[in-house]
Design an enzyme around this catalytic site. Structure first.
Site, PDB file in Angstrom:
ATOM      1  N   TYR A   1      -0.684   1.394  -8.055  1.00 20.56           N
ATOM      2  CA  TYR A   1       0.799   1.542  -8.206  1.00 20.56           C
ATOM      3  C   TYR A   1       1.280   2.669  -8.892  1.00 20.56           C
ATOM      4  O   TYR A   1       1.914   3.634  -8.445  1.00 20.56           O
ATOM      5  CB  TYR A   1       1.505   0.172  -8.336  1.00 20.56           C
ATOM      6  CG  TYR A   1       3.005   0.538  -8.547  1.00 20.56           C
ATOM      7  CD1 TYR A   1       3.550   0.348  -7.187  1.00 20.56           C
ATOM      8  CD2 TYR A   1       3.476   0.473  -9.709  1.00 20.56           C
ATOM      9  CE1 TYR A   1       5.145   0.426  -7.223  1.00 20.56           C
ATOM     10  CE2 TYR A   1       4.995   0.404  -9.637  1.00 20.56           C
ATOM     11  CZ  TYR A   1       5.737   0.526  -8.450  1.00 20.56           C
ATOM     12  OH  TYR A   1       7.102   0.581  -8.531  1.00 20.56           O
TER      13      TYR A   1
ATOM     14  N   ALA B   1      15.523  -0.505   2.958  1.00 21.11           N
ATOM     15  CA  ALA B   1      16.896  -0.682   2.866  1.00 21.11           C
ATOM     16  C   ALA B   1      16.967  -2.093   3.082  1.00 21.11           C
ATOM     17  O   ALA B   1      18.244  -2.625   3.116  1.00 21.11           O
ATOM     18  CB  ALA B   1      17.794  -0.060   4.044  1.00 21.11           C
TER      19      ALA B   1
HETATM   20  N1  NAP Z   1      12.332  -3.214  -9.103  1.00 19.21           N
HETATM   21  C1  NAP Z   1      11.942  -2.532 -10.118  1.00 19.21           C
HETATM   22  O1  NAP Z   1      11.731  -2.761 -11.222  1.00 19.21           O
HETATM   23  C2  NAP Z   1      11.333  -0.956  -9.871  1.00 19.21           C
HETATM   24  C3  NAP Z   1      10.893  -0.261 -10.736  1.00 19.21           C
HETATM   25  C4  NAP Z   1      10.314   0.882 -10.514  1.00 19.21           C
HETATM   26  C5  NAP Z   1      10.212   1.395  -9.412  1.00 19.21           C
HETATM   27  N2  NAP Z   1      10.882   0.425  -8.367  1.00 19.21           N
HETATM   28  C6  NAP Z   1      10.616   1.307  -6.886  1.00 19.21           C
HETATM   29  O2  NAP Z   1      11.941   0.987  -6.308  1.00 19.21           O
HETATM   30  C7  NAP Z   1      11.755   0.860  -4.730  1.00 19.21           C
HETATM   31  C8  NAP Z   1      12.448  -0.269  -4.210  1.00 19.21           C
HETATM   32  O3  NAP Z   1      11.866  -1.517  -4.755  1.00 19.21           O
HETATM   33  P1  NAP Z   1      12.530  -3.036  -5.114  1.00 19.21           P
HETATM   34  O4  NAP Z   1      12.478  -3.021  -6.333  1.00 19.21           O
HETATM   35  O5  NAP Z   1      13.812  -2.730  -4.298  1.00 19.21           O
HETATM   36  O6  NAP Z   1      11.546  -3.688  -4.322  1.00 19.21           O
HETATM   37  P2  NAP Z   1      11.774  -4.668  -2.883  1.00 19.21           P
HETATM   38  O7  NAP Z   1      13.072  -5.270  -3.125  1.00 19.21           O
HETATM   39  O8  NAP Z   1      10.636  -5.341  -2.798  1.00 19.21           O
HETATM   40  O9  NAP Z   1      11.922  -3.626  -1.822  1.00 19.21           O
HETATM   41  C9  NAP Z   1      10.933  -2.783  -1.373  1.00 19.21           C
HETATM   42  C10 NAP Z   1      11.448  -2.294   0.149  1.00 19.21           C
HETATM   43  O10 NAP Z   1      10.519  -1.432   0.791  1.00 19.21           O
HETATM   44  C11 NAP Z   1      10.299  -1.771   2.058  1.00 19.21           C
HETATM   45  N3  NAP Z   1       9.019  -1.479   2.534  1.00 19.21           N
HETATM   46  C12 NAP Z   1       7.982  -1.826   2.185  1.00 19.21           C
HETATM   47  N4  NAP Z   1       6.818  -1.438   2.813  1.00 19.21           N
HETATM   48  C13 NAP Z   1       7.438  -0.764   3.886  1.00 19.21           C
HETATM   49  C14 NAP Z   1       7.012   0.018   4.987  1.00 19.21           C
HETATM   50  N5  NAP Z   1       5.698   0.083   5.262  1.00 19.21           N
HETATM   51  N6  NAP Z   1       7.807   0.464   5.743  1.00 19.21           N
HETATM   52  C15 NAP Z   1       9.185   0.211   5.564  1.00 19.21           C
HETATM   53  N7  NAP Z   1       9.673  -0.225   4.479  1.00 19.21           N
HETATM   54  C16 NAP Z   1       8.886  -0.732   3.646  1.00 19.21           C
HETATM   55  C17 NAP Z   1      10.821  -3.312   2.202  1.00 19.21           C
HETATM   56  O11 NAP Z   1      11.260  -3.694   3.368  1.00 19.21           O
HETATM   57  P3  NAP Z   1      10.303  -4.393   4.544  1.00 19.21           P
HETATM   58  O12 NAP Z   1       9.490  -5.269   3.871  1.00 19.21           O
HETATM   59  O13 NAP Z   1      11.463  -5.089   5.448  1.00 19.21           O
HETATM   60  O14 NAP Z   1       9.614  -3.547   5.197  1.00 19.21           O
HETATM   61  C18 NAP Z   1      12.064  -3.469   1.157  1.00 19.21           C
HETATM   62  O15 NAP Z   1      13.113  -3.128   1.709  1.00 19.21           O
HETATM   63  C19 NAP Z   1      10.238   0.947  -4.705  1.00 19.21           C
HETATM   64  O16 NAP Z   1       9.761   2.172  -4.172  1.00 19.21           O
HETATM   65  C20 NAP Z   1       9.475   0.546  -5.995  1.00 19.21           C
HETATM   66  O17 NAP Z   1       8.252   1.130  -6.219  1.00 19.21           O
HETATM   67  C21 NAP Z   1      11.147  -0.561  -8.469  1.00 19.21           C
END
Ligand code: NAP
Length: 269
Positions: A165, A21
Site C-alpha cells: 500500500y 465514489a
Molecule cells: N481513510 C483513510 O484514512 C485514508 C487515508 C489515506 C488515504 N486514503 C485513500 O483515500 C481513498 C479513498 O479511500 P476511503 O478511505 O474512502 O475507503 P473506502 O470507503 O474503502 O473507499 C474506497 C473506494 O474505492 C473503490 N474501489 C476500490 N477498488 C476499486 C476498483 N477496482 N474500481 C473502482 N473502484 C474501486 C471502492 O468502491 P467499490 O468497492 O464499490 O468498487 C470505494 O468506493 C483511497 O485511495 C485510500 O487509499 C484513505
C-alpha cells in the site's frame, strides 16, 4: 485551515469524474462537487451503493450520474473516460480516488505477496496513471483542467505491514508531482491529496476494530476532506494536505532517525 478567499469555490457547468465514489472519501467528494454546481459522474464497482448515490447526486446537480467501472482494468477505465468525454463534450475534473489497502506480511508470506502487491498497484497506482494520461492531453489543448490523485501519508512514513500500500501511494505521489510540474505552465492543475486519517471502511482501525486511534491532529472526516479538496483544487499548491502533522515525518527521520524508527515499529501488526 481554509483561507477565506477559497471559501465555497464553485464548479458550475463543469463535468467532474470521481472514482471510488460508492463510499468514504470519494462519495463525499462526489456529493460536495455536485452541491457546488458540477455535473458529477461517480465510478465504482458496487451497483447498489452507486444507485443510492445517483439519486442524491441528481437532486443536487441534474445531469449527474453513476456508472459501474472497475478502474483496476486500465483498458476499461480508459474506454469509460473516452466515452464520457465524447458524450459530455469534455472532462473538466478527474478525481482518482479509488483505492484498496491489503497488508503485506513479508515475514510470514505464503507465496502470494507478489500477486497482492500487483493487485494493490493496479488499483492504487496504475489506475491513477491511466486516468491522468486519458484526460490531461485534452486539458492541455484547452489550457484548463484539474486532476486530483489520492495518495496517503503512509507514502511519507510507511508502517510495518504496509509495503504494498505505502509503495503504491509513494508511486502516486511521485508520478503526480512530476506531471504537475510538467503541465502547470500549460494551465492544467494536477494535485496530490493526503487525506490524514478518515474513519471510512478502509480507514477503520479504532478501538471497536481492535486497533488504536491515531493522534487527534491527523483525524479528519470524509466531508471535511471533501470540502478541502473542493476549496483547494485548481489553486497553486500541488499538495493538498488535510493534516499537517505527517509533514513532520521526513524531518523527524533526519533529526532523530532511531527514535523515528522505534515509533514506527510500534505499529507492527
Ligand atoms: N481513510 C483513510 O484514512 C485514508 C487515508 C489515506 C488515504 N486514503 C485513500 O483515500 C481513498 C479513498 O479511500 P476511503 O478511505 O474512502 O475507503 P473506502 O470507503 O474503502 O473507499 C474506497 C473506494 O474505492 C473503490 N474501489 C476500490 N477498488 C476499486 C476498483 N477496482 N474500481 C473502482 N473502484 C474501486 C471502492 O468502491 P467499490 O468497492 O464499490 O468498487 C470505494 O468506493 C483511497 O485511495 C485510500 O487509499 C484513505
Amino acid at each position: 485551515m481554509l483561507g477565506a478567499r477559497h471559501h465555497q469555490r464553485r464548479y458550475d457547468g463543469q463535468l467532474a469524474v470521481v472514482t471510488g465514489a460508492s463510499s468514504g472519501i470519494g462519495r463525499a467528494v462526489a456529493l460536495t462537487l455536485a452541491t457546488r454546481g458540477a455535473q458529477v459522474i461517480g465510478l465504482a464497482r458496487r451497483r447498489d451503493l452507486l444507485d443510492e448515490l445517483a439519486t442524491e447526486l441528481a437532486q443536487r446537480s441534474p445531469g449527474s450520474a453513476t456508472e459501474v467501472c472497475d478502474v483496476g482494468d486500465a483498458d476499461v477505465y480508459r474506454a469509460t473516460l473516452a466515452r464520457l468525454a465524447s458524450d459530455r463534450g469534455k472532462i473538466d475534473i478527474l478525481i482518482n480516488n479509488a483505492g484498496i489497502d491489503i497488508d503485506l506480511h513479508v515475514a510470514s508470506d505464503q507465496g502470494d505477496g507478489n500477486a497482492t502487491t500487483h493487485e494493490v498497484f493496479d488499483i492504487n497506482f496504475f489506475a491513477a496513471v491511466a486516468g491522468t494520461l486519458a484526460v490531461v492531453p485534452a486539458m492541455v489543448q484547452r489550457g484548463a483542467g484539474i486532476v486530483v490523485n489520492v495518495s496517503s501519508d503512509t507514502a511519507r512514513a510507511p508502517e510495518p505491514g504496509q509495503g504494498a500500500y505505502a509503495a503504491s501511494k509513494a508511486a502516486v505521489s511521485a508520478f503526480t508531482e512530476s506531471v504537475a510540474h510538467e503541465v502547470a505552465p500549460l494551465g492544467v492543475h494536477v494535485h496530490v491529496l493526503y487525506p490524514g486519517w478518515v474513519p471510512t471502511a478502509m480507514g477503520l482501525s479504532g478501538p471497536e476494530q481492535g486497533g488504536s486511534l491515531p493522534p487527534k491532529m491527523v483525524r479528519r472526516t470524509a466531508d471535511g476532506v471533501a470540502a478541502l479538496v473542493a476549496n483547494r483544487m485548481g489553486g497553486p499548491r500541488t499538495d493538498i494536505n488535510a493534516a499537517v502533522l505527517p509533514l513532520l515525518a521526513p524531518i523527524a527521520r533526519i533529526i532523530a532517525p532511531v527514535s523515528y524508527q522505534k515509533s514506527m515499529r510500534r505499529f507492527s501488526p
